[in-house]
Enzyme design. Structure first.
Site, short mmCIF file in Angstrom:
data_model
loop_
_atom_site.label_atom_id
_atom_site.label_comp_id
_atom_site.label_asym_id
_atom_site.label_seq_id
_atom_site.Cartn_x
_atom_site.Cartn_y
_atom_site.Cartn_z
N SER A 62 0.82 -1.19 0.00
CA SER A 62 0.00 0.00 0.00
C SER A 62 0.87 1.26 0.00
O SER A 62 1.72 1.45 -0.87
CB SER A 62 -0.94 -0.04 1.21
OG SER A 62 -1.88 0.99 1.15
N HIS B 252 -2.31 -1.27 -4.58
CA HIS B 252 -3.76 -1.39 -4.72
C HIS B 252 -4.38 0.00 -4.78
O HIS B 252 -3.69 1.02 -4.65
CB HIS B 252 -4.35 -2.19 -3.54
CG HIS B 252 -4.30 -1.46 -2.23
ND1 HIS B 252 -5.33 -1.50 -1.31
CD2 HIS B 252 -3.36 -0.65 -1.70
CE1 HIS B 252 -5.01 -0.76 -0.26
NE2 HIS B 252 -3.82 -0.24 -0.46
#
Length: 399
Positions: A75, A98
């Site tokens: 992330s 993501h």
């Protein structure tokens, strides 16, 4: 000595809080006072805005910045990792990208604003990944949308990192090449050693990627030397392989790989020369006698009795050896031609399906309808879900 900064998650802190906040990183970079910096990362992520701020601080630092993905850069932490001038990833680590997320509430208008904000944030994050990997926007956004987990090898193939950190025994390229060619003929070893001496500074760099590439092309190098250096001489006792001219002291071998020295004996060449070979070396070369060399007239099947009567036994023996050498040369050409014709005939007999099945793919999507005889690779670890993401991974791995 590099200044080290550790961005390791704790029970209470992640990217954007505690010792993993942009404010704390700023104080650490100020303490580094322009020196080279090593940033070690092991984090599940956190604030995308703090990650962009840390990325910006690392890019503006005057010293060399190297980021290390020690265990996980997921992330927002993956964005921080992209801030290094060089990105090194442990062979056991993982990298994950993501779509940005937000915990929100409110009416439809407020939710719509959050959606617009998330799209803008994803656009900025995608640009960071694009700048590092060199991939296009469509590909990067497809990987983001698919929630892509990457191993070190996959991250390297896609361009997200520069190097994989391995903990195996380090060896140098020159040592690897010398070990690989230690059993080669002397002429090959001399050529390789000359290359190593000329490029001594660069060939001894302990670079795993370069070593692997060197290993993969050594066979091609050896085959190249064989084609350029190897020569053949047809004799009455078979083919002799050598590197230089046929002269006294030259080494001769029985095989193309030049590993088995020629047997000690007297060899007669097709042109009439006689080679006295002992222990794999030419001891002497006896030139052909022009008066005893077979002429076109001598090759007739029916010879006059006068010629037979005047021919000495030694002359007959020499002539027989020359003819035998010529037959060896002709048989060698016939064998080569026959092999080529058989190979061509076998290929012509193959069906269209058999030819197709010879083509092996390096990537097989789920639900593939290709023949089960075709070669397929196991599904990638991170298993992208969209067709665009699958094609991006396929293109990156094949390049």
């Amino acid at each position: 000595m590099s200044y080290k900064i550790y961005l390791y998650d704790t029970e209470t802190a992640c990217i954007g809080s505690g010792n993993l906040s942009s404010a704390y990183i700023q104080t650490q970079l100020e303490a580094a006072a322009g020196a080279d910096v090593e940033v070690h990362i092991s984090s599940v992520g956190g604030s995308a805005f703090d990650a962009i701020a840390i990325y910006d601080l690392l890019k503006k630092h005057p010293g060399k910045v190297t980021t290390y993905i020690d265990a996980l850069a997921a992330s927002a932490a993956s964005v921080v990792a992209m801030g290094g001038g060089q990105i090194i990833m442990s062979k056991y680590a993982l990298l994950m990208i993501h779509k940005p997320m937000v915990g929100t509430g409110g009416n439809a208008d407020e939710l719509l604003k959050d959606v617009q904000m998330l799209n803008v944030v994803q656009e900025r994050l995608a640009q960071i990944y694009m700048d590092k990997s060199g991939l296009d926007g469509t590909t990067v956004n497809s990987l983001i949308n698919s929630v892509t987990w990457m191993t070190a090898d996959q991250a390297l193939d896609l361009g997200f990192i520069d190097q994989i950190e391995d903990y195996g025994t380090e060896i140098t390229n020159s040592a690897l090449i010398k070990n690989y060619t230690s059993t080669a003929p002397a002429i090959y070893q001399r050529c390789i050693n000359k290359i190593l001496n000329i490029n001594n500074n660069s060939m001894n760099i302990e670079n795993k990627e370069l070593i692997e590439k060197t290993t993969s092309v050594l066979d091609k190098i050896m085959n190249f030397f064989k084609k350029v250096v190897n020569k053949q001489t047809i004799t009455d006792k078979g083919t002799l392989h050598h590197t230089g001219q046929i002269e006294e002291g030259a080494e001769v071998y029985q095989d193309e790989d030049m590993t088995t020295p020629a047997i000690s004996d007297i060899y007669t060449c097709a042109d009439g020369k006689q080679l006295d070979i002992k222990h794999g070396k030419i001891n002497s070369v006896a030139p052909a006698d022009p008066e005893k060399a077979p002429s076109a007239e001598d090759e007739d099947e029916d010879l006059p009795e006068s010629k037979l009567k005047s021919t000495k036994p030694t002359d007959v023996q020499n002539r027989m050896q020359q003819l035998k050498a010529r037959l060896h040369a002709q048989n060698a050409l016939l064998t080569e031609a026959r092999t080529a014709l058989e190979d061509a005939n076998n290929r012509l007999q193959k069906t269209r399906a058999e030819v197709k099945n010879e083509i092996k793919s390096t990537f097989t999507p789920e639900s593939s309808k290709r023949s089960n005889k075709a070669h397929s690779e196991p599904a990638p670890f991170f298993a992208p879900q969209t067709e665009i993401a699958k094609n991006a991974v396929k293109k990156a791995i094949a390049s």
